[in-house]
Design an enzyme around this catalytic site. Structure first.
Site, PDB file in Angstrom:
ATOM      1  N   GLU A  43       0.850  -1.198   0.000  1.00  0.00           N
ATOM      2  CA  GLU A  43       0.000   0.000   0.000  1.00  0.00           C
ATOM      3  C   GLU A  43       0.878   1.237   0.000  1.00  0.00           C
ATOM      4  O   GLU A  43       1.831   1.320   0.783  1.00  0.00           O
ATOM      5  CB  GLU A  43      -0.899   0.015   1.239  1.00  0.00           C
ATOM      6  CG  GLU A  43      -1.672   1.315   1.415  1.00  0.00           C
ATOM      7  CD  GLU A  43      -2.262   1.478   2.802  1.00  0.00           C
ATOM      8  OE1 GLU A  43      -2.433   2.636   3.228  1.00  0.00           O
ATOM      9  OE2 GLU A  43      -2.534   0.466   3.469  1.00  0.00           O
ATOM     10  N   LYS A 133     -10.350  -2.845   7.219  1.00  0.00           N
ATOM     11  CA  LYS A 133      -9.133  -2.430   7.919  1.00  0.00           C
ATOM     12  C   LYS A 133      -9.492  -2.002   9.339  1.00  0.00           C
ATOM     13  O   LYS A 133     -10.240  -1.040   9.526  1.00  0.00           O
ATOM     14  CB  LYS A 133      -8.494  -1.270   7.150  1.00  0.00           C
ATOM     15  CG  LYS A 133      -7.439  -0.478   7.897  1.00  0.00           C
ATOM     16  CD  LYS A 133      -6.980   0.685   7.032  1.00  0.00           C
ATOM     17  CE  LYS A 133      -6.125   1.664   7.804  1.00  0.00           C
ATOM     18  NZ  LYS A 133      -5.603   2.737   6.924  1.00  0.00           N
TER      19      LYS A 133
END
Length: 199
Positions: A43, A133
């Site tokens: 990411e 998340k």
């Protein structure tokens, strides 16, 4: 449908690597180190023009390997389009924002919104999301994951925020399916441990 990419990606690794604030060259170098060590999920937060350039560079290299690179810290719908145009395969947000979720899915990008409460999780589940998340994981603590597994057994959490190489096993034991790590990759002494975690 949109959970399939995360199902596939996290079936071979339990670690996501976050590369924040690095130039394109350093991002690519560390991404290559991560990939070679078995950490296939990367990411790159896109909070500046240089970060977008880093995302584009790493995404091109990832595509050649058949891997996925996501755009992180996506907090506006405009950033969703920036992420898509830079080659991101998915978006990641610190919180639950239905506009960003809908914009990501409309752009063909799976999304990983941040959640910290049962209400956040319910909203995401209602929108069809299964991977979420959990942020900030170190504040939520592993006990949070154990508690949320009861009412939400179908949800798969990525523990993010304050997780370390040493604490990662606690989050897995508590029910997290994956962990996200940041600065650990830049420390050569932790690379072997990270590789073992990824496996």
């Amino acid at each position: 449908m949109f959970s399939l990419m995360f199902d596939q990606a996290f079936s071979t690794t339990r670690v996501m690597v976050i590369m924040r604030g690095l130039d394109p060259e350093e991002s690519l170098r560390l991404a290559t180190v991560a990939w070679d060590a078995g950490m296939t999920m990367v990411e790159i937060p896109i909070q500046s023009p240089s970060a977008v350039a880093a995302l584009r560079t790493v995404a091109e290299a990832a595509a050649a390997r058949g891997l996925f690179v996501g755009a992180g810290t996506v907090i506006t719908t405009d950033q969703v389009l920036v992420a898509r145009d830079a080659g991101a395969a998915y978006t990641v947000s610190p919180g639950t924002d239905e506009a960003i979720i809908e914009a990501s899915l409309a752009a063909g990008l799976p999304t990983l919104p941040g959640v910290a409460t049962a209400s956040d999780i319910q909203r995401c589940v209602r929108l069809g999301l299964r991977w979420l998340k959990a942020f900030p994981a170190s504040v939520l603590t592993p006990a949070w994951f154990t508690a949320m597994r009861g009412p939400f057994p179908e949800v798969r959490f990525v523990a993010t925020g304050g997780v370390t190489v040493d604490s990662a096993p606690e989050y897995w034991a508590a029910g997290a399916r994956a962990v996200a790590l940041g600065s650990a990759l830049s420390d050569p002494s932790t690379l072997d441990a990270l590789g073992k975690l990824a496996a």
